[in-house]
Design an enzyme around this catalytic site. Structure first.
Site, mmCIF file in Angstrom:
data_model
loop_
_atom_site.group_PDB
_atom_site.id
_atom_site.type_symbol
_atom_site.label_atom_id
_atom_site.label_comp_id
_atom_site.label_asym_id
_atom_site.label_seq_id
_atom_site.Cartn_x
_atom_site.Cartn_y
_atom_site.Cartn_z
ATOM 1 N N THR A 54 -25.621 9.968 -23.578
ATOM 2 C CA THR A 54 -26.741 9.160 -23.091
ATOM 3 C C THR A 54 -26.530 7.696 -23.479
ATOM 4 O O THR A 54 -26.183 7.402 -24.625
ATOM 5 C CB THR A 54 -28.058 9.699 -23.694
ATOM 6 O OG1 THR A 54 -28.149 11.076 -23.334
ATOM 7 C CG2 THR A 54 -29.259 8.947 -23.178
ATOM 8 N N GLN B 285 -13.042 -11.392 -28.229
ATOM 9 C CA GLN B 285 -13.360 -12.703 -28.823
ATOM 10 C C GLN B 285 -13.508 -13.801 -27.782
ATOM 11 O O GLN B 285 -14.005 -14.879 -28.094
ATOM 12 C CB GLN B 285 -12.290 -13.099 -29.851
ATOM 13 C CG GLN B 285 -12.321 -12.272 -31.117
ATOM 14 C CD GLN B 285 -13.571 -12.517 -31.966
ATOM 15 O OE1 GLN B 285 -14.304 -13.492 -31.781
ATOM 16 N NE2 GLN B 285 -13.844 -11.604 -32.891
ATOM 17 N N CYS C 137 -13.356 -6.753 -41.286
ATOM 18 C CA CYS C 137 -13.069 -5.398 -41.741
ATOM 19 C C CYS C 137 -12.114 -5.405 -42.926
ATOM 20 O O CYS C 137 -11.956 -4.410 -43.608
ATOM 21 C CB CYS C 137 -12.518 -4.560 -40.602
ATOM 22 S SG CYS C 137 -11.464 -5.476 -39.521
#
Ligand SMILES: Cc1ncc(COP(=O)(O)O)c(C=O)c1O
Length: 390
Positions: free
Chosen positions: A238, A180, A325
């Site tokens: 990757t 943050q 969340c």
């Protein structure tokens, strides 16, 4: 909804327009950065440039960074990767603060399940971290301490430099979730004395899917994703070239970071001053001083935060009652409860997190709507007649 106003930048940020204009060019660099033929050269160069920009903004060396898919992965890699690399060590004690993001808290709780002893150092509603108890807790048995630089819900900023002195005096390792803080306040990880630190691109106007873990040179951690040799064997897979390039681009904007922070602090202070003056029974959760310039965590007496959020949403304003969340979850924010708010206070809290695109007009129109909605909800609660379309 005609006018959309976004005050939830601690959940995620819109993508910076310069990134949008770069995307077509980056899409041309579709090769695998590990390839040694022509296809790998451009993506490899993008990664190299991003690594240099990110390292610079955090005050570390480029090769001390491990690219991840975001902040949650970087936090898990820090805590579990370190613990797994020291399974033979006698240091089986770990400490985290009581206000950590779930990706730190749950990783630490997982380590407890497999045999580590877990303790918590407490932060309070004034934004103070209990350093005396941390001093008592850290011992020769402590493997690591994890404390965030800035809190996602209250914006409180914690004294990492003092914490690093306490932690290092006992030979333990310090991890800091600086997700943050990135792009909101300047910080230098070397000056803070942090050994590992987390950031995430989508909290800072970059594309979703890229984050970083800083691991100080000489500190070994185990990989959580085994496979190819990417990131010097510490995170196989990757690389997400485009998302990483976008994070690198944002980290190169040092001047804009500083000027936006000042502008946003003024906006936030103006908004808070108006709300505190024009709506009775509102308090700021925490000190007005040491906190992120964009964040305002307010407790609005006699109003349910979720109801308030929904009423504001209908009017086009995106705000939050806590961490993204947990939204849709009627339970009050664990962070607000942990710092000492009552259930009722936590349930009446609203988080406003401003960003680079916000304007004074948006703030003023928001305050006007907030006054109306709070008035209506309070009237409603006390049995007054329902006025008009909520
Ligand atoms: C303090 C903090 N740490 C970690 C994360 C997780 O980051 P990400 O969404 O990139 O996994 C967040 C996101 O909410 C956060 O606020």
């Amino acid at each position: 909804v005609q006018n959309r106003v976004y005050f939830d930048h601690n959940a995620t940020t819109p993508v910076h327009p310069e990134i949008l204009s770069k995307v077509p060019e980056w899409l041309e660099c579709w090769g695998n950065a590990s390839s040694i033929h022509w296809g790998g050269r451009q993506p490899k160069a993008l990664l190299r440039e991003a690594r240099a920009n990110i390292a610079k903004v955090m005050g570390v060396q480029p090769l001390e960074l491990i690219f991840t898919a975001g902040g949650s992965e970087a936090n898990n890699l820090a805590l579990k990767g370190l613990a797994f690399s020291r399974l033979a060590s006698t240091r089986k004690h770990i400490i985290i603060s009581n206000v950590e993001h779930p990706s730190v808290r749950k990783a630490a709780e997982f380590l407890r399940q497999i045999g580590f002893k877990l303790d918590y150092v407490n932060a309070d509603r004034e934004g103070r971290m209990d350093l005396d108890s941390l001093r008592e807790m850290v011992s020769e048995q402590t493997l690591f301490v994890s404390v965030m630089l800035a809190n996602n819900e209250t914006g409180h900023i914690y004294p990492l430099k003092e914490i690093s002195e306490i932690v290092h005096a006992r030979g333990a390792i310090l991890h800091c979730d600086s997700t943050q803080a990135l792009g909101k306040v300047p910080f230098n990880l070397k000056e803070l004395g942090v050994d590992m630190a987390t950031i995430s691109g989508h909290k800072f106007y970059a594309l979703k899917g890229a984050g970083c873990l800083f691991v100080r040179k000489g500190l070994n951690i185990e990989s959580l994703v085994h496979g190819g040799g990417q990131e010097r064997g510490r995170r196989a897979g990757t690389e997400n070239t485009m998302a990483i390039a976008s994070l690198g681009l944002m980290c190169g904007k040092a001047d804009e970071i500083g000027s936006q922070a000042d502008r946003i602090r003024d906006l936030r202070d103006h908004m808070e001053a108006r709300i505190l003056k024009e709506i009775e029974g509102v308090t700021v959760n925490g000190p007005k001083g040491l906190r992120l310039p964009n964040t305002s965590s307010l407790c609005i007496e006699g109003v349910d935060g979720e109801t308030l959020l929904m009423n504001l949403d209908v009017r086009g304003f995106a705000v939050s009652t806590g961490a993204a969340c947990s939204s849709g979850n009627p339970e009050p924010s664990p962070t607000l409860l942990a710092i000492g708010l009552s259930r009722e206070e936590a349930q009446s809290s609203l988080r406003l997190s401003l960003g680079w695109g916000n304007t004074r007009e948006e703030v003023d129109s928001f305050v006007g709507e907030l006054i109306a909605v709070v008035g209506r909800l309070r009237g409603f609660k006390h049995g007054a007649k329902y006025v008009s379309g909520v």
